[in-house]
Motif scaffolding. Structure first.
Motif, PDB file in Angstrom:
ATOM      1  N   MET A  94      13.636  12.593 -59.008  1.00  0.00           N
ATOM      2  CA  MET A  94      14.192  12.651 -57.658  1.00  0.00           C
ATOM      3  C   MET A  94      13.753  13.959 -57.005  1.00  0.00           C
ATOM      4  O   MET A  94      14.100  15.043 -57.478  1.00  0.00           O
ATOM      5  N   ASN A  95      12.988  13.844 -55.948  1.00  0.00           N
ATOM      6  CA  ASN A  95      12.492  15.007 -55.201  1.00  0.00           C
ATOM      7  C   ASN A  95      13.062  15.006 -53.794  1.00  0.00           C
ATOM      8  O   ASN A  95      13.569  13.990 -53.320  1.00  0.00           O
ATOM      9  N   SER A  96      12.976  16.142 -53.144  1.00  0.00           N
ATOM     10  CA  SER A  96      13.446  16.280 -51.754  1.00  0.00           C
ATOM     11  C   SER A  96      14.852  15.717 -51.599  1.00  0.00           C
ATOM     12  O   SER A  96      15.136  14.935 -50.676  1.00  0.00           O
ATOM     13  N   LEU A  97      15.730  16.114 -52.486  1.00  0.00           N
ATOM     14  CA  LEU A  97      17.084  15.564 -52.494  1.00  0.00           C
ATOM     15  C   LEU A  97      17.840  15.921 -51.214  1.00  0.00           C
ATOM     16  O   LEU A  97      17.697  17.018 -50.669  1.00  0.00           O
ATOM     17  N   LYS A  98      18.650  14.959 -50.782  1.00  0.00           N
ATOM     18  CA  LYS A  98      19.446  15.105 -49.574  1.00  0.00           C
ATOM     19  C   LYS A  98      20.930  15.044 -49.933  1.00  0.00           C
ATOM     20  O   LYS A  98      21.301  14.536 -50.987  1.00  0.00           O
ATOM     21  N   LEU A  99      21.756  15.527 -49.012  1.00  0.00           N
ATOM     22  CA  LEU A  99      23.195  15.488 -49.249  1.00  0.00           C
ATOM     23  C   LEU A  99      23.662  14.069 -49.552  1.00  0.00           C
ATOM     24  O   LEU A  99      24.542  13.858 -50.400  1.00  0.00           O
ATOM     25  N   GLU A 100      23.070  13.114 -48.860  1.00  0.00           N
ATOM     26  CA  GLU A 100      23.495  11.717 -49.014  1.00  0.00           C
ATOM     27  C   GLU A 100      23.055  11.090 -50.335  1.00  0.00           C
ATOM     28  O   GLU A 100      23.390   9.946 -50.620  1.00  0.00           O
ATOM     29  N   ASP A 101      22.302  11.817 -51.133  1.00  0.00           N
ATOM     30  CA  ASP A 101      21.950  11.330 -52.467  1.00  0.00           C
ATOM     31  C   ASP A 101      23.051  11.616 -53.490  1.00  0.00           C
ATOM     32  O   ASP A 101      22.965  11.180 -54.639  1.00  0.00           O
ATOM     33  N   THR A 102      24.069  12.350 -53.078  1.00  0.00           N
ATOM     34  CA  THR A 102      25.179  12.653 -53.977  1.00  0.00           C
ATOM     35  C   THR A 102      25.884  11.375 -54.405  1.00  0.00           C
ATOM     36  O   THR A 102      26.312  10.578 -53.565  1.00  0.00           O
ATOM     37  N   ALA A 103      25.965  11.155 -55.708  1.00  0.00           N
ATOM     38  CA  ALA A 103      26.550   9.926 -56.251  1.00  0.00           C
ATOM     39  C   ALA A 103      26.547  10.004 -57.763  1.00  0.00           C
ATOM     40  O   ALA A 103      25.923  10.896 -58.355  1.00  0.00           O
ATOM     41  N   VAL A 104      27.227   9.042 -58.370  1.00  0.00           N
ATOM     42  CA  VAL A 104      27.059   8.808 -59.804  1.00  0.00           C
ATOM     43  C   VAL A 104      25.908   7.820 -59.955  1.00  0.00           C
ATOM     44  O   VAL A 104      25.913   6.761 -59.318  1.00  0.00           O
ATOM     45  N   TYR A 105      24.950   8.180 -60.778  1.00  0.00           N
ATOM     46  CA  TYR A 105      23.769   7.355 -60.994  1.00  0.00           C
ATOM     47  C   TYR A 105      23.895   6.601 -62.314  1.00  0.00           C
ATOM     48  O   TYR A 105      24.192   7.201 -63.349  1.00  0.00           O
ATOM     49  N   TYR A 106      23.643   5.304 -62.243  1.00  0.00           N
ATOM     50  CA  TYR A 106      23.744   4.440 -63.411  1.00  0.00           C
ATOM     51  C   TYR A 106      22.401   3.792 -63.713  1.00  0.00           C
ATOM     52  O   TYR A 106      21.709   3.339 -62.790  1.00  0.00           O
ATOM     53  N   CYS A 107      22.058   3.735 -64.990  1.00  0.00           N
ATOM     54  CA  CYS A 107      20.900   2.941 -65.377  1.00  0.00           C
ATOM     55  C   CYS A 107      21.388   1.615 -65.941  1.00  0.00           C
ATOM     56  O   CYS A 107      22.524   1.506 -66.420  1.00  0.00           O
ATOM     57  N   ALA A 108      20.527   0.628 -65.850  1.00  0.00           N
ATOM     58  CA  ALA A 108      20.896  -0.715 -66.290  1.00  0.00           C
ATOM     59  C   ALA A 108      19.654  -1.442 -66.768  1.00  0.00           C
ATOM     60  O   ALA A 108      18.541  -1.149 -66.316  1.00  0.00           O
ATOM     61  N   THR A 109      19.863  -2.394 -67.676  1.00  0.00           N
ATOM     62  CA  THR A 109      18.749  -3.176 -68.167  1.00  0.00           C
ATOM     63  C   THR A 109      19.039  -4.665 -68.116  1.00  0.00           C
ATOM     64  O   THR A 109      20.185  -5.101 -68.269  1.00  0.00           O
ATOM     65  N   ARG A 110      17.995  -5.415 -67.859  1.00  0.00           N
ATOM     66  CA  ARG A 110      18.087  -6.861 -67.913  1.00  0.00           C
ATOM     67  C   ARG A 110      17.718  -7.302 -69.333  1.00  0.00           C
ATOM     68  O   ARG A 110      17.500  -6.481 -70.213  1.00  0.00           O
ATOM     69  N   THR A 111      17.625  -8.595 -69.528  1.00  0.00           N
ATOM     70  CA  THR A 111      17.123  -9.149 -70.791  1.00  0.00           C
ATOM     71  C   THR A 111      15.944 -10.064 -70.525  1.00  0.00           C
ATOM     72  O   THR A 111      15.628 -10.952 -71.321  1.00  0.00           O
ATOM     73  N   VAL A 112      15.301  -9.837 -69.369  1.00  0.00           N
ATOM     74  CA  VAL A 112      14.069 -10.526 -69.018  1.00  0.00           C
ATOM     75  C   VAL A 112      13.078  -9.490 -68.497  1.00  0.00           C
ATOM     76  O   VAL A 112      13.458  -8.347 -68.224  1.00  0.00           O
ATOM     77  N   ARG A 113      11.832  -9.872 -68.341  1.00  0.00           N
ATOM     78  CA  ARG A 113      10.793  -8.907 -67.993  1.00  0.00           C
ATOM     79  C   ARG A 113      10.828  -8.480 -66.533  1.00  0.00           C
ATOM     80  O   ARG A 113      10.396  -7.385 -66.190  1.00  0.00           O
ATOM     81  N   SER A 114      11.316  -9.336 -65.662  1.00  0.00           N
ATOM     82  CA  SER A 114      11.321  -9.035 -64.238  1.00  0.00           C
ATOM     83  C   SER A 114      12.467  -8.107 -63.872  1.00  0.00           C
ATOM     84  O   SER A 114      13.349  -7.832 -64.692  1.00  0.00           O
ATOM     85  N   PHE A 115      12.472  -7.625 -62.630  1.00  0.00           N
ATOM     86  CA  PHE A 115      13.572  -6.809 -62.146  1.00  0.00           C
ATOM     87  C   PHE A 115      14.141  -7.446 -60.888  1.00  0.00           C
ATOM     88  O   PHE A 115      13.562  -8.350 -60.292  1.00  0.00           O
ATOM     89  N   THR A 116      15.277  -6.937 -60.493  1.00  0.00           N
ATOM     90  CA  THR A 116      15.941  -7.393 -59.292  1.00  0.00           C
ATOM     91  C   THR A 116      16.764  -6.244 -58.728  1.00  0.00           C
ATOM     92  O   THR A 116      17.110  -5.309 -59.459  1.00  0.00           O
ATOM     93  N   SER A 117      17.061  -6.300 -57.444  1.00  0.00           N
ATOM     94  CA  SER A 117      17.925  -5.285 -56.840  1.00  0.00           C
ATOM     95  C   SER A 117      19.398  -5.693 -56.899  1.00  0.00           C
ATOM     96  O   SER A 117      20.268  -4.931 -56.485  1.00  0.00           O
ATOM     97  N   ASP A 118      19.660  -6.872 -57.428  1.00  0.00           N
ATOM     98  CA  ASP A 118      21.017  -7.383 -57.538  1.00  0.00           C
ATOM     99  C   ASP A 118      21.663  -6.856 -58.814  1.00  0.00           C
ATOM    100  O   ASP A 118      21.203  -7.171 -59.918  1.00  0.00           O
ATOM    101  N   ASP A 119      22.725  -6.087 -58.677  1.00  0.00           N
ATOM    102  CA  ASP A 119      23.325  -5.502 -59.879  1.00  0.00           C
ATOM    103  C   ASP A 119      23.904  -6.567 -60.809  1.00  0.00           C
ATOM    104  O   ASP A 119      24.088  -6.323 -62.001  1.00  0.00           O
ATOM    105  N   GLY A 120      24.151  -7.749 -60.280  1.00  0.00           N
ATOM    106  CA  GLY A 120      24.626  -8.839 -61.126  1.00  0.00           C
ATOM    107  C   GLY A 120      23.592  -9.336 -62.115  1.00  0.00           C
ATOM    108  O   GLY A 120      23.931 -10.056 -63.057  1.00  0.00           O
ATOM    109  N   GLY A 121      22.350  -8.949 -61.899  1.00  0.00           N
ATOM    110  CA  GLY A 121      21.280  -9.366 -62.794  1.00  0.00           C
ATOM    111  C   GLY A 121      21.092  -8.471 -63.998  1.00  0.00           C
ATOM    112  O   GLY A 121      20.163  -8.675 -64.779  1.00  0.00           O
ATOM    113  N   TYR A 122      21.964  -7.488 -64.166  1.00  0.00           N
ATOM    114  CA  TYR A 122      21.846  -6.512 -65.252  1.00  0.00           C
ATOM    115  C   TYR A 122      23.089  -6.577 -66.132  1.00  0.00           C
ATOM    116  O   TYR A 122      24.159  -6.102 -65.735  1.00  0.00           O
ATOM    117  N   PRO A 123      22.971  -7.084 -67.319  1.00  0.00           N
ATOM    118  CA  PRO A 123      24.144  -7.212 -68.187  1.00  0.00           C
ATOM    119  C   PRO A 123      24.535  -5.943 -68.941  1.00  0.00           C
ATOM    120  O   PRO A 123      25.654  -5.848 -69.442  1.00  0.00           O
TER     121      PRO A 123
END
Length: 123
Positions: free
Chosen positions: A82-111
């Protein structure tokens, strides 16, 4: 799969941080993975995602050209630079993994989810 996120902290606006997400219990080298974030009082939002081999990535418009997601499959780890951080980047950051090769922006797709790491950007 257990995911352990680390690397968060306090940084001044314009600064940089690198988050790491180490997986254990099972290899994630064949799975799409992502980072999400949740600011106080807000819903969890998609930040970035990466395909199983790192060949494809996807970013939220708010972080495009500032954040870079990458992965090291032999280390079973995904990163978020993360570069050029802004005030609005303040948050708790979570990583997540699927069980398939593709990705999605839907958090429901990450078990599987990590516990989160706090990023605070100050002025």
């Amino acid at each position: 799969v257990q995911l352990q996120a680390s690397g968060g902290g306090l940084v001044q606006a314009g600064g940089s941080l690198r988050l790491s997400c180490a997986a254990s219990g099972r290899t994630v080298s064949n799975y799409g993975m992502a980072w999400f974030r949740q600011a106080p009082g807000k819903e969890r939002d998609f930040v970035a995602a990466i395909s199983w081999n790192g060949g494809s990535t996807w970013y939220a418009d708010s972080v495009k050209d500032r954040f870079t997601i990458s992965r090291d499959n032999p280390k079973n780890t995904v990163y978020l630079q993360m570069n050029s951080l802004k005030l609005e980047d303040t948050a708790v950051y979570y990583c997540a993994t699927r069980t398939v090769r593709s990705f999605t922006s839907d958090d429901g797709g990450y078990p599987y989810w990590g516990q989160g790491t706090q990023v605070t950007v100050s002025s």
